[in-house]
Motif scaffolding. Structure first.
Motif, PDB file in Angstrom:
ATOM      1  N   GLY A  32      -4.317   9.846  -7.876  1.00  0.00           N
ATOM      2  CA  GLY A  32      -5.062   9.875  -6.610  1.00  0.00           C
ATOM      3  C   GLY A  32      -4.836   8.630  -5.777  1.00  0.00           C
ATOM      4  N   ASN A  33      -4.863   7.475  -6.435  1.00  0.00           N
ATOM      5  CA  ASN A  33      -4.636   6.227  -5.713  1.00  0.00           C
ATOM      6  C   ASN A  33      -3.212   6.132  -5.174  1.00  0.00           C
ATOM      7  OD1 ASN A  33      -6.726   5.286  -8.109  1.00  0.00           O
ATOM      8  ND2 ASN A  33      -7.208   4.503  -6.082  1.00  0.00           N
ATOM      9  N   THR A  34      -2.259   6.657  -5.915  1.00  0.00           N
ATOM     10  CA  THR A  34      -0.868   6.618  -5.466  1.00  0.00           C
ATOM     11  C   THR A  34      -0.673   7.470  -4.219  1.00  0.00           C
ATOM     12  OG1 THR A  34      -0.180   6.329  -7.757  1.00  0.00           O
ATOM     13  CG2 THR A  34       1.511   6.987  -6.186  1.00  0.00           C
ATOM     14  N   ILE A  35      -1.322   8.616  -4.174  1.00  0.00           N
ATOM     15  CA  ILE A  35      -1.213   9.492  -3.000  1.00  0.00           C
ATOM     16  C   ILE A  35      -1.822   8.811  -1.773  1.00  0.00           C
ATOM     17  CG2 ILE A  35      -2.037  11.664  -2.001  1.00  0.00           C
ATOM     18  CD1 ILE A  35      -1.736  12.860  -4.835  1.00  0.00           C
ATOM     19  N   LEU A  36      -3.012   8.232  -1.920  1.00  0.00           N
ATOM     20  CA  LEU A  36      -3.645   7.546  -0.789  1.00  0.00           C
ATOM     21  C   LEU A  36      -2.836   6.333  -0.346  1.00  0.00           C
ATOM     22  CD1 LEU A  36      -7.421   7.729  -1.694  1.00  0.00           C
ATOM     23  CD2 LEU A  36      -6.242   8.885   0.166  1.00  0.00           C
ATOM     24  N   LEU A  37      -2.269   5.609  -1.296  1.00  0.00           N
ATOM     25  CA  LEU A  37      -1.439   4.455  -0.968  1.00  0.00           C
ATOM     26  C   LEU A  37      -0.208   4.889  -0.176  1.00  0.00           C
ATOM     27  CD1 LEU A  37      -1.138   1.306  -1.782  1.00  0.00           C
ATOM     28  CD2 LEU A  37       0.629   2.189  -3.279  1.00  0.00           C
ATOM     29  N   THR A  38       0.419   5.960  -0.606  1.00  0.00           N
ATOM     30  CA  THR A  38       1.608   6.469   0.079  1.00  0.00           C
ATOM     31  C   THR A  38       1.272   6.958   1.480  1.00  0.00           C
ATOM     32  OG1 THR A  38       2.519   7.136  -2.052  1.00  0.00           O
ATOM     33  CG2 THR A  38       3.500   8.122  -0.089  1.00  0.00           C
ATOM     34  N   LEU A  39       0.177   7.679   1.628  1.00  0.00           N
ATOM     35  CA  LEU A  39      -0.203   8.191   2.947  1.00  0.00           C
ATOM     36  C   LEU A  39      -0.560   7.062   3.916  1.00  0.00           C
ATOM     37  CD1 LEU A  39      -2.349  11.308   2.001  1.00  0.00           C
ATOM     38  CD2 LEU A  39      -0.051  11.263   2.982  1.00  0.00           C
ATOM     39  N   SER A  40      -1.281   6.068   3.449  1.00  0.00           N
ATOM     40  CA  SER A  40      -1.654   4.968   4.337  1.00  0.00           C
ATOM     41  C   SER A  40      -0.423   4.136   4.717  1.00  0.00           C
ATOM     42  CB  SER A  40      -2.732   4.092   3.704  1.00  0.00           C
ATOM     43  OG  SER A  40      -2.276   3.523   2.502  1.00  0.00           O
ATOM     44  N   PHE A  41       0.479   3.900   3.769  1.00  0.00           N
ATOM     45  CA  PHE A  41       1.699   3.159   4.083  1.00  0.00           C
ATOM     46  C   PHE A  41       2.562   3.930   5.076  1.00  0.00           C
ATOM     47  CE2 PHE A  41       6.126   2.004   3.225  1.00  0.00           C
ATOM     48  CZ  PHE A  41       6.067   0.643   3.501  1.00  0.00           C
ATOM     49  N   THR A  42       2.678   5.235   4.880  1.00  0.00           N
ATOM     50  CA  THR A  42       3.464   6.062   5.797  1.00  0.00           C
ATOM     51  C   THR A  42       2.866   6.041   7.194  1.00  0.00           C
ATOM     52  OG1 THR A  42       4.068   7.486   3.948  1.00  0.00           O
ATOM     53  CG2 THR A  42       4.382   8.377   6.164  1.00  0.00           C
ATOM     54  N   ALA A  43       1.560   6.109   7.304  1.00  0.00           N
ATOM     55  CA  ALA A  43       0.910   6.077   8.618  1.00  0.00           C
ATOM     56  C   ALA A  43       1.136   4.736   9.312  1.00  0.00           C
ATOM     57  CB  ALA A  43      -0.586   6.348   8.474  1.00  0.00           C
ATOM     58  N   ILE A  44       1.078   3.655   8.568  1.00  0.00           N
ATOM     59  CA  ILE A  44       1.300   2.333   9.154  1.00  0.00           C
ATOM     60  C   ILE A  44       2.728   2.203   9.669  1.00  0.00           C
ATOM     61  CG2 ILE A  44       1.454  -0.132   8.606  1.00  0.00           C
ATOM     62  CD1 ILE A  44      -0.901   0.336   6.646  1.00  0.00           C
ATOM     63  N   VAL A  45       3.702   2.560   8.836  1.00  0.00           N
ATOM     64  CA  VAL A  45       5.109   2.437   9.226  1.00  0.00           C
ATOM     65  C   VAL A  45       5.449   3.384  10.372  1.00  0.00           C
ATOM     66  CG1 VAL A  45       7.476   2.785   8.415  1.00  0.00           C
ATOM     67  CG2 VAL A  45       5.825   1.584   6.984  1.00  0.00           C
ATOM     68  N   TYR A  46       4.936   4.611  10.322  1.00  0.00           N
ATOM     69  CA  TYR A  46       5.215   5.583  11.375  1.00  0.00           C
ATOM     70  C   TYR A  46       4.665   5.115  12.726  1.00  0.00           C
ATOM     71  CZ  TYR A  46       5.338  10.005  13.921  1.00  0.00           C
ATOM     72  OH  TYR A  46       5.567  10.968  14.861  1.00  0.00           O
ATOM     73  N   THR A  47       3.456   4.580  12.725  1.00  0.00           N
ATOM     74  CA  THR A  47       2.865   4.111  13.976  1.00  0.00           C
ATOM     75  C   THR A  47       3.658   2.950  14.564  1.00  0.00           C
ATOM     76  OG1 THR A  47       0.691   4.796  13.200  1.00  0.00           O
ATOM     77  CG2 THR A  47       0.753   3.273  15.049  1.00  0.00           C
ATOM     78  N   PHE A  48       4.026   1.988  13.725  1.00  0.00           N
ATOM     79  CA  PHE A  48       4.826   0.868  14.225  1.00  0.00           C
ATOM     80  C   PHE A  48       6.185   1.331  14.739  1.00  0.00           C
ATOM     81  CE2 PHE A  48       2.271  -2.275  11.604  1.00  0.00           C
ATOM     82  CZ  PHE A  48       1.667  -2.823  12.717  1.00  0.00           C
ATOM     83  N   SER A  49       6.821   2.245  14.023  1.00  0.00           N
ATOM     84  CA  SER A  49       8.144   2.710  14.467  1.00  0.00           C
ATOM     85  C   SER A  49       8.049   3.490  15.771  1.00  0.00           C
ATOM     86  CB  SER A  49       8.800   3.545  13.392  1.00  0.00           C
ATOM     87  OG  SER A  49       8.061   4.720  13.132  1.00  0.00           O
ATOM     88  N   MET A  50       7.008   4.290  15.937  1.00  0.00           N
ATOM     89  CA  MET A  50       6.855   5.010  17.201  1.00  0.00           C
ATOM     90  C   MET A  50       6.560   4.073  18.365  1.00  0.00           C
ATOM     91  SD  MET A  50       7.645   8.046  16.603  1.00  0.00           S
ATOM     92  CE  MET A  50       7.218   8.787  18.150  1.00  0.00           C
ATOM     93  N   LEU A  51       5.805   3.003  18.117  1.00  0.00           N
ATOM     94  CA  LEU A  51       5.562   2.021  19.173  1.00  0.00           C
ATOM     95  C   LEU A  51       6.850   1.302  19.565  1.00  0.00           C
ATOM     96  CD1 LEU A  51       2.165   0.461  18.063  1.00  0.00           C
ATOM     97  CD2 LEU A  51       2.592   1.903  20.039  1.00  0.00           C
TER      98      LEU A  51
END
Length: 64
Positions: free
Chosen positions: A39-58
């Motif tokens: 469960g923690n691995t899934i949440l860690l992956t989703l939060s990291f993906t959201a952070i990287v995706y937002t920065f890359s789109m900006l």
């Protein structure tokens, strides 16, 4: 579209960063005690993906 990512970066990225850090600490504690971390691995992956995706789109929106 650019305004949408500015709002996400301003308000949601701090929340994603907190979730990322808390899950990273929880995973490290569970690995030390040899417990399951699914469960923690899934949440860690989703939060990291959201952070990287937002920065890359900006960056993409700024360079256009």
């Amino acid at each position: 579209m650019f305004d949408f990512f500015i709002i996400i970066a301003t308000f949601l990225l701090p929340i994603f960063a907190i979730v990322f850090c808390l899950n990273l600490v929880a995973i490290l504690k569970k690995v030390k005690e040899e417990e399951f971390t699914n469960g923690n691995t899934i949440l860690l992956t989703l939060s990291f993906t959201a952070i990287v995706y937002t920065f890359s789109m900006l960056i993409i929106q700024t360079s256009s």
